[in-house]
Design a protein around this motif. Structure first.
Motif, short mmCIF file in Angstrom:
data_model
loop_
_atom_site.label_atom_id
_atom_site.label_comp_id
_atom_site.label_asym_id
_atom_site.label_seq_id
_atom_site.Cartn_x
_atom_site.Cartn_y
_atom_site.Cartn_z
N ASP A 88 20.44 -31.12 93.99
CA ASP A 88 21.81 -31.59 94.26
C ASP A 88 22.46 -30.83 95.41
OD1 ASP A 88 21.88 -33.55 92.16
OD2 ASP A 88 21.99 -31.87 90.76
N MET A 89 21.68 -30.54 96.48
CA MET A 89 22.22 -29.77 97.59
C MET A 89 23.20 -30.59 98.42
SD MET A 89 19.03 -27.52 98.96
CE MET A 89 17.74 -28.75 98.70
N PRO A 90 24.32 -29.95 98.81
CA PRO A 90 25.27 -30.60 99.71
C PRO A 90 24.79 -30.50 101.16
CG PRO A 90 26.03 -28.40 99.17
CD PRO A 90 24.77 -28.63 98.37
N THR A 91 25.47 -31.21 102.05
CA THR A 91 25.24 -30.97 103.47
C THR A 91 25.78 -29.58 103.78
OG1 THR A 91 27.37 -31.86 104.18
CG2 THR A 91 25.52 -33.42 104.02
N ARG A 92 25.29 -29.01 104.88
CA ARG A 92 25.82 -27.69 105.22
C ARG A 92 25.57 -27.37 106.68
NH1 ARG A 92 21.35 -23.30 102.97
NH2 ARG A 92 20.67 -22.83 105.07
N ALA A 93 26.35 -26.41 107.17
CA ALA A 93 26.14 -25.83 108.49
C ALA A 93 26.21 -24.32 108.31
CB ALA A 93 27.21 -26.29 109.46
N THR A 94 25.30 -23.61 108.96
CA THR A 94 25.30 -22.15 108.92
C THR A 94 25.59 -21.65 110.32
OG1 THR A 94 23.66 -22.19 107.14
CG2 THR A 94 23.97 -20.10 108.29
N VAL A 95 26.61 -20.80 110.44
CA VAL A 95 27.06 -20.33 111.73
C VAL A 95 27.00 -18.81 111.78
CG1 VAL A 95 29.02 -20.31 113.34
CG2 VAL A 95 28.62 -22.31 111.89
N GLY A 96 26.41 -18.27 112.82
CA GLY A 96 26.40 -16.83 113.02
C GLY A 96 27.73 -16.37 113.60
N VAL A 97 28.28 -15.30 113.02
CA VAL A 97 29.55 -14.74 113.49
C VAL A 97 29.40 -13.24 113.67
CG1 VAL A 97 30.96 -16.54 112.40
CG2 VAL A 97 30.45 -14.44 111.14
N ALA A 98 30.29 -12.64 114.43
CA ALA A 98 30.20 -11.21 114.71
C ALA A 98 30.63 -10.35 113.53
CB ALA A 98 31.03 -10.87 115.95
N ASP A 99 31.71 -10.74 112.86
CA ASP A 99 32.27 -9.87 111.81
C ASP A 99 33.09 -10.71 110.84
OD1 ASP A 99 33.04 -7.55 110.42
OD2 ASP A 99 34.73 -7.18 111.75
N LEU A 100 32.90 -10.44 109.54
CA LEU A 100 33.70 -11.12 108.51
C LEU A 100 34.70 -10.17 107.85
CD1 LEU A 100 30.86 -13.23 106.89
CD2 LEU A 100 32.81 -14.11 108.18
N GLY A 101 34.64 -8.90 108.19
CA GLY A 101 35.56 -7.91 107.64
C GLY A 101 35.13 -7.43 106.26
N GLY A 102 35.50 -6.24 105.93
CA GLY A 102 35.26 -5.68 104.60
C GLY A 102 33.80 -5.50 104.24
N GLY A 103 32.92 -5.47 105.21
CA GLY A 103 31.50 -5.31 104.93
C GLY A 103 30.79 -6.58 104.52
N ALA A 104 31.51 -7.70 104.44
CA ALA A 104 30.89 -8.96 104.04
C ALA A 104 29.91 -9.42 105.11
CB ALA A 104 31.95 -10.03 103.82
N ILE A 105 28.78 -9.96 104.68
CA ILE A 105 27.80 -10.50 105.62
C ILE A 105 27.67 -12.01 105.49
CG2 ILE A 105 26.51 -8.36 105.87
CD1 ILE A 105 24.45 -9.48 103.87
N ILE A 106 28.36 -12.61 104.51
CA ILE A 106 28.34 -14.06 104.32
C ILE A 106 29.66 -14.51 103.71
CG2 ILE A 106 27.08 -13.74 102.15
CD1 ILE A 106 25.91 -16.58 102.55
N GLU A 107 30.16 -15.64 104.19
CA GLU A 107 31.34 -16.29 103.63
C GLU A 107 31.05 -17.78 103.54
OE1 GLU A 107 36.17 -16.72 104.41
OE2 GLU A 107 34.97 -15.41 105.69
N VAL A 108 31.45 -18.39 102.42
CA VAL A 108 31.13 -19.80 102.19
C VAL A 108 32.41 -20.58 101.90
CG1 VAL A 108 29.83 -21.43 100.75
CG2 VAL A 108 28.86 -19.17 101.26
N VAL A 109 32.53 -21.74 102.53
CA VAL A 109 33.63 -22.69 102.32
C VAL A 109 32.99 -23.99 101.86
CG1 VAL A 109 35.49 -23.96 103.46
CG2 VAL A 109 34.93 -21.64 104.21
N VAL A 110 33.53 -24.63 100.82
CA VAL A 110 32.95 -25.89 100.36
C VAL A 110 34.02 -26.97 100.18
CG1 VAL A 110 31.04 -24.73 99.18
CG2 VAL A 110 33.06 -25.41 97.87
N THR A 111 33.52 -28.20 100.25
CA THR A 111 34.33 -29.37 99.93
C THR A 111 33.61 -30.10 98.80
OG1 THR A 111 35.04 -29.59 102.22
CG2 THR A 111 35.33 -31.52 100.80
#
Length: 115
Positions: A88-111
């Motif tokens: 049941d996987m949704p569509t997705r896009a993975t984007v490389g970013v320089a910094d997410l703050g607070g030591g986070a290495i991944i952030e996810v937004v969903v609809t």
């Protein structure tokens, strides 16, 4: 059109609903010292909990945007992702970013969708 906002934080509402669409704002892991696989699993579990508060589950997720600071760990994220969603996987896009703050290495937004 009615807009319903829930799970308020100091900077956002975690969940915003309008029509049949349910948006879950950017989520990071609780423990940002872990590698990308465990962080991904933690984030997806959190998102499912947020959706549960509005009567939905992971199967309602139709799209995701993923932001990562280290694309070399993407295979670890993919393994956690496919293990969580199964067929049941949704569509997705993975984007490389320089910094997410607070030591986070991944952030996810969903609809998600109600129907």
């Amino acid at each position: 059109m009615t807009i319903k906002r829930s799970i308020k934080t100091p900077i956002q509402n975690r969940v915003v609903e309008t029509g049949n669409l349910v948006f879950v704002g950017g989520c990071i892991a609780d423990d940002t010292t872990q590698s990308m696989g465990p962080q991904t699993q933690n984030i997806l579990t959190k998102i499912e909990g947020y959706l549960g508060e509005v009567g939905l589950d992971r199967k309602a997720i139709v799209a995701a945007q993923i932001y990562v600071t280290d694309l070399s760990q993407k295979k670890e994220m993919d393994a956690a992702w496919t293990g969580f969603f199964g067929d049941d996987m949704p569509t997705r896009a993975t984007v490389g970013v320089a910094d997410l703050g607070g030591g986070a290495i991944i952030e996810v937004v969903v609809t998600a969708s109600r129907g």
